[in-house]
Write an enzyme that holds these catalytic residues in place. Sequence first.
Site, PDB file in Angstrom:
ATOM      1  N   ASN A 164       0.775  -1.402   0.194  1.00 22.93           N
ATOM      2  CA  ASN A 164      -0.282  -0.058   0.304  1.00 22.93           C
ATOM      3  C   ASN A 164       0.908   1.302  -0.501  1.00 22.93           C
ATOM      4  OD1 ASN A 164      -1.627   2.043   0.424  1.00 22.93           O
ATOM      5  ND2 ASN A 164      -2.442   1.664   2.364  1.00 22.93           N
ATOM      6  N   LYS A 222      -0.190   3.934  -0.386  1.00 20.54           N
ATOM      7  CA  LYS A 222      -0.493   5.585   0.222  1.00 20.54           C
ATOM      8  C   LYS A 222      -0.275   6.702  -0.866  1.00 20.54           C
ATOM      9  CE  LYS A 222      -0.187   3.208   4.731  1.00 20.54           C
ATOM     10  NZ  LYS A 222      -0.110   3.569   5.845  1.00 20.54           N
ATOM     11  N   HIS A 248      -9.657   0.944   3.718  1.00 20.19           N
ATOM     12  CA  HIS A 248      -8.667   0.957   4.671  1.00 20.19           C
ATOM     13  C   HIS A 248      -8.630   2.095   6.099  1.00 20.19           C
ATOM     14  CE1 HIS A 248      -4.569   2.788   5.748  1.00 20.19           C
ATOM     15  NE2 HIS A 248      -4.262   0.985   5.211  1.00 20.19           N
ATOM     16  N   GLU A 267      -7.177   4.258   7.254  1.00 21.73           N
ATOM     17  CA  GLU A 267      -7.202   5.602   6.986  1.00 21.73           C
ATOM     18  C   GLU A 267      -8.366   6.303   6.243  1.00 21.73           C
ATOM     19  OE1 GLU A 267      -3.252   5.496   4.803  1.00 21.73           O
ATOM     20  OE2 GLU A 267      -2.660   4.495   7.264  1.00 21.73           O
ATOM     21  N   GLU A 312      -6.503  -5.642   9.218  1.00 21.28           N
ATOM     22  CA  GLU A 312      -5.078  -4.627   9.950  1.00 21.28           C
ATOM     23  C   GLU A 312      -6.057  -3.693  11.296  1.00 21.28           C
ATOM     24  OE1 GLU A 312      -3.463  -3.014   6.119  1.00 21.28           O
ATOM     25  OE2 GLU A 312      -5.253  -2.302   6.535  1.00 21.28           O
ATOM     26  N   GLY A 370       2.023   1.196  11.207  1.00 22.81           N
ATOM     27  CA  GLY A 370       2.134   2.642  10.738  1.00 22.81           C
ATOM     28  C   GLY A 370       3.382   2.941  11.950  1.00 22.81           C
ATOM     29  N   SER A 423       2.303  -2.949  10.803  1.00 24.39           N
ATOM     30  CA  SER A 423       4.320  -2.984  10.746  1.00 24.39           C
ATOM     31  C   SER A 423       4.430  -4.890  10.269  1.00 24.39           C
ATOM     32  CB  SER A 423       3.922  -2.539  12.575  1.00 24.39           C
ATOM     33  OG  SER A 423       3.738  -1.133  11.815  1.00 24.39           O
ATOM     34  N   GLY A 448       5.139   0.558   4.869  1.00 25.60           N
ATOM     35  CA  GLY A 448       6.475   1.117   5.236  1.00 25.60           C
ATOM     36  C   GLY A 448       6.903   0.566   4.667  1.00 25.60           C
TER      37      GLY A 448
END
Length: 252
Positions: free
Chosen positions: A9, A11, A96, A98, A168, A174, A214, A236
């Site tokens: 992802n 982002k 997601h 976010e 998730e 993150g 993570s 990430g």
Amino acid sequence: MRRKIVAGNWKLNLDINQGLELVKELAKEVAEKNPVAEVVVTPSFVNLAGIVAELKDSKIEVAAQNVNENKNGAFTGEVAANMLTAIGVEKVILGHSERRAIYGEDDALLAKKVDAAFENNMEVIFCIGEQLEERKENRHFDVVSEQIEKGLFHLEAKAFDKIVLAYEPVWAIGTGETASPEQAQEMHAHIRKVIDTKYGVEVASKLPILYGGSVKPANAKEIFSKEDVDGGLIGGAALKVEDFMGIVTAFN
Ligand code: PEP
């Protein structure tokens, strides 16, 4: 054996030059290492066409990070599902955390987005997961069940051929904090049970359920070794080829 999938992802990261550089190197590595897992990258809308063109002869697939629930019309700044399929993008991440938290996408809206994606025969990577508070209050199983029910239970069983779930836990995204492999397995088994209860064992046992939060090369193997964990949605660590490949090859 269920499909194994590792999706990066991206982002709001990587312009077209950075994205192309990454996927060129990634495509070489994937061709060389021939991972068991399907590999997916998710550039921002504006870079999708360029990345699709670059990857046309590779085994790497491309997904969008979002889609609008409408077919067309006065929705300034939005992107419709047929616009994605017209440029060769056949998958989309929906729900997601976010999008849910920052952009207020609730279950009802997500159910409509799922429908818009399916009307265009897209595959949906549907994200679910609890907040830290909800876990502390021991509500995490209920929260995840409800997200699945409200987002997906209007669908017929055959639609699940085109669904991948991504668990998730929001507290692990993150943050550097990962759910333990046992916590991941426990929730994935719960999710599979929820699907089984509604749609039966055949649908449930075929459904890929990814873990996200993570994941790194150092912990991927252990998390992915759990029976109900079929891969990962990676934030990430998807932005560096070496790290991403360390995760992508964790099933090999
Ligand atoms: C994500 O955003 O889906 C994610 C899992 O991020 P990270 O791997 O950085 O925790």
